[in-house]
Design an enzyme around this catalytic site. Structure first.
Site, PDB file in Angstrom:
ATOM      1  N   SER A   1       0.753  -1.857  -0.403  1.00  0.00           N
ATOM      2  CA  SER A   1      -0.189  -0.195  -0.311  1.00  0.00           C
ATOM      3  C   SER A   1       0.867   1.841  -0.504  1.00  0.00           C
ATOM      4  O   SER A   1       0.312   2.377  -0.223  1.00  0.00           O
ATOM      5  CB  SER A   1      -0.767   0.049   0.949  1.00  0.00           C
ATOM      6  OG  SER A   1      -1.872  -0.363   0.382  1.00  0.00           O
TER       7      SER A   1
ATOM      8  N   GLN B   1      -8.987 -18.973  -1.718  1.00  0.00           N
ATOM      9  CA  GLN B   1      -8.566 -20.248  -1.913  1.00  0.00           C
ATOM     10  C   GLN B   1      -8.496 -19.783  -4.020  1.00  0.00           C
ATOM     11  O   GLN B   1      -7.886 -20.358  -4.419  1.00  0.00           O
ATOM     12  CB  GLN B   1      -9.945 -21.481  -1.378  1.00  0.00           C
ATOM     13  CG  GLN B   1     -11.389 -21.027  -2.744  1.00  0.00           C
ATOM     14  CD  GLN B   1     -12.029 -20.241  -1.114  1.00  0.00           C
ATOM     15  OE1 GLN B   1     -11.757 -19.694  -0.141  1.00  0.00           O
ATOM     16  NE2 GLN B   1     -13.620 -20.569  -1.077  1.00  0.00           N
TER      17      GLN B   1
ATOM     18  N   TYR C   1     -10.610   2.385   5.408  1.00  0.00           N
ATOM     19  CA  TYR C   1      -9.548   1.752   4.636  1.00  0.00           C
ATOM     20  C   TYR C   1     -10.180   0.967   4.100  1.00  0.00           C
ATOM     21  O   TYR C   1     -10.858  -0.144   3.357  1.00  0.00           O
ATOM     22  CB  TYR C   1      -8.384   1.239   5.271  1.00  0.00           C
ATOM     23  CG  TYR C   1      -7.156   0.533   4.883  1.00  0.00           C
ATOM     24  CD1 TYR C   1      -6.367   2.586   4.774  1.00  0.00           C
ATOM     25  CD2 TYR C   1      -6.910   0.438   3.340  1.00  0.00           C
ATOM     26  CE1 TYR C   1      -5.065   2.195   4.209  1.00  0.00           C
ATOM     27  CE2 TYR C   1      -5.980   0.235   2.735  1.00  0.00           C
ATOM     28  CZ  TYR C   1      -4.514   0.613   3.017  1.00  0.00           C
ATOM     29  OH  TYR C   1      -3.640   1.363   2.241  1.00  0.00           O
ATOM     30  N   SER C   2     -10.478   1.713   1.997  1.00  0.00           N
ATOM     31  CA  SER C   2     -10.563   0.625   0.271  1.00  0.00           C
ATOM     32  C   SER C   2      -9.361   0.598  -0.341  1.00  0.00           C
ATOM     33  O   SER C   2      -9.757   2.044  -0.941  1.00  0.00           O
ATOM     34  CB  SER C   2     -12.359   1.169   0.756  1.00  0.00           C
ATOM     35  OG  SER C   2     -12.661   0.635   0.274  1.00  0.00           O
ATOM     36  N   ASN C   3      -9.106  -0.343  -0.901  1.00  0.00           N
ATOM     37  CA  ASN C   3      -8.390  -0.684  -1.497  1.00  0.00           C
ATOM     38  C   ASN C   3      -8.813  -0.362  -2.715  1.00  0.00           C
ATOM     39  O   ASN C   3      -8.452  -0.404  -4.047  1.00  0.00           O
ATOM     40  CB  ASN C   3      -7.484  -2.003  -1.138  1.00  0.00           C
ATOM     41  CG  ASN C   3      -6.507  -2.346  -0.440  1.00  0.00           C
ATOM     42  OD1 ASN C   3      -5.605  -2.100  -0.857  1.00  0.00           O
ATOM     43  ND2 ASN C   3      -6.743  -3.265   0.680  1.00  0.00           N
TER      44      ASN C   3
ATOM     45  N   THR D   1       1.964   2.831   5.219  1.00  0.00           N
ATOM     46  CA  THR D   1       2.428   1.624   4.679  1.00  0.00           C
ATOM     47  C   THR D   1       1.759   0.755   4.393  1.00  0.00           C
ATOM     48  O   THR D   1       1.365   1.258   3.440  1.00  0.00           O
ATOM     49  CB  THR D   1       1.408   1.153   7.167  1.00  0.00           C
ATOM     50  OG1 THR D   1       0.931   1.326   6.839  1.00  0.00           O
ATOM     51  CG2 THR D   1       3.009   1.670   7.820  1.00  0.00           C
ATOM     52  N   GLY D   2       2.354  -0.486   4.022  1.00  0.00           N
ATOM     53  CA  GLY D   2       2.578  -0.948   3.096  1.00  0.00           C
ATOM     54  C   GLY D   2       2.788  -2.707   2.906  1.00  0.00           C
ATOM     55  O   GLY D   2       4.020  -3.310   3.812  1.00  0.00           O
TER      56      GLY D   2
END
Length: 389
Positions: free
Chosen positions: A103, A168, A202-204, A343-344
């Site tokens: 991130s 999976q 937080y949303s990617n 941060t990531g």
């Protein structure tokens, strides 16, 4: 499965099931290898000793095979390493190592979006629908109700696709291509987490959409724009956006994951990074990230108006005083003042970076992600704050 480890933290960490395909390697407690100095005068002994101790803790108690810190100010830079890049060969961590930065990619993406805003090619307060008509639709989500600014600041209410990506599916085929539109559709099959602009989470997903907007507005790929706007002007020789390529170019440590306490380490170096995309797919080095952060805070990448917008923050709700702007967060330093960074996390790796307006930058990187506990993240943050204090 990809997820963000903390409310703010960074973000793209594949949570690895014990049955994941790949090499199963024995856990190791790596010993510190010491500092590799670069140009300039020696650092103050107490600061460097504390930083060295934190790197040693990362590679012993916390369980990371290797760690690297690149620290600089206006007069000098230095690289410290601890542990190993490969637990089989015991190769030490190379001073110019490249890592998957997860991130931290968001800061690069937001910078390009703000450059476009400065060029009047996008309007931060325009709805997403203007640039991506018909893309954000379904289950109460609508691009007419969400602005670009909200998307970049995690105040859009967009559901995070990482909350719904089936573990999976990633474990079964780590080399699979993930189209950003498909990942966005996965998120939009669920209702918003809140009404746009009323909260922070937080949303990617929003950063995948930002990458799509960059491509739509410029007519070039995200990787091409990254090279043109940031990598080439700053001479970031270790930074790339690999697309579907699972390899990490140049010197790099192998990436490992630890599914649980005392579990064997899994070698997860090779993975198709399209699962991160514009939210978490960049590869970089400590030197490059520090150069990028120094240029960003120094006004070399954004005009004053856009830099001010990027640094207009709102609290994230945590107890540590963090606040989030547009792809950039701020946090108090223990001795006073604040620093800026991000941060990531990505499968096999974890990174954090910070910078101050008086010309200090620090990046800390490890080749374990996820680890068995949050202690690694805490010690990485402590190392950043030690380096910047």
């Amino acid at each position: 499965m990809l997820k963000h480890k903390r409310a703010l933290g960074g973000a793209l960490t594949l949570v690895v099931a014990m049955g994941m395909a790949g090499s199963v390697l024995p856990a190791t407690a790596a010993a510190a290898t010491g500092a590799q100095s670069t140009v300039g005068k020696p650092a103050r002994h107490t600061d460097e000793a504390r930083l060295r101790a934190l790197l040693h803790q990362l590679t012993t108690v916390d369980g990371a095979p290797g760690a690297l810190a690149e620290v600089r100010d206006r007069h000098r830079s230095r690289v410290l390493t601890s542990g190993v890049a490969d637990i089989e060969s015991r190769t030490p961590v190379h001073r110019d190592s490249r890592f998957r930065i997860g991130s931290m990619t968001k800061t690069f993406t937001a910078t390009m979006m703000l450059q476009l805003a400065g060029e009047r090619r996008i309007d931060l307060d325009a709805p997403v629908e203007r640039y991506l008509p018909g893309v954000v639709r379904g289950h109460g989500n609508h691009g007419r109700k969400i602005t670009i600014r909200q998307m970049l600041q995690h105040t859009s209410g967009l559901p995070d696709f990482l909350a719904y990506l089936k573990p999976q599916d990633v474990v079964r085929d780590p080399m699979a291509h993930h189209d950003p539109r498909d990942l966005v559709k996965l998120a939009l099959a669920h209702p918003p987490t809140f009404k746009p602009g009323t909260d922070w989470k937080y949303s990617n997903t929003g950063y995948l959409l930002a990458g799509m907007i960059i491509e739509k507005v410029t007519g070039r790929s995200y990787g091409e724009e990254l090279q043109r706007r940031i990598v080439k002007p700053l001479h970031l020789h270790g930074t790339s956006f690999p697309g579907d390529d699972p390899a990490i170019p140049g010197p790099h440590p192998r990436g490992y994951a630890q599914p649980g306490p005392n579990a064997p380490l899994l070698d997860v170096t090779a993975v198709n990074p399209t699962v991160g995309g514009a939210a978490g797919g960049i590869i970089s080095s400590g030197t490059d990230i520090n150069r990028f952060m120094g240029a960003l805070l120094g006004g070399k990448l954004l005009r004053p108006t856009q830099l001010k917008q990027m640094m207009t923050t709102r609290p994230t709700g945590g107890s540590d005083g963090r606040a989030y702007g547009l792809g950039l967060e701020s946090k108090p330093l223990p001795g006073g003042g604040r620093y800026w960074g991000h941060t990531g996390d990505f499968l096999g790796y974890e990174t954090a970076a910070g910078a101050t307006f008086d010309g200090r930058q620090a990046t800390v990187m490890v080749n374990l992600g996820p680890g068995a506990s949050d202690a690694q993240s805490d010690d990485i943050q402590a190392a950043i704050e030690t380096a910047l204090s």
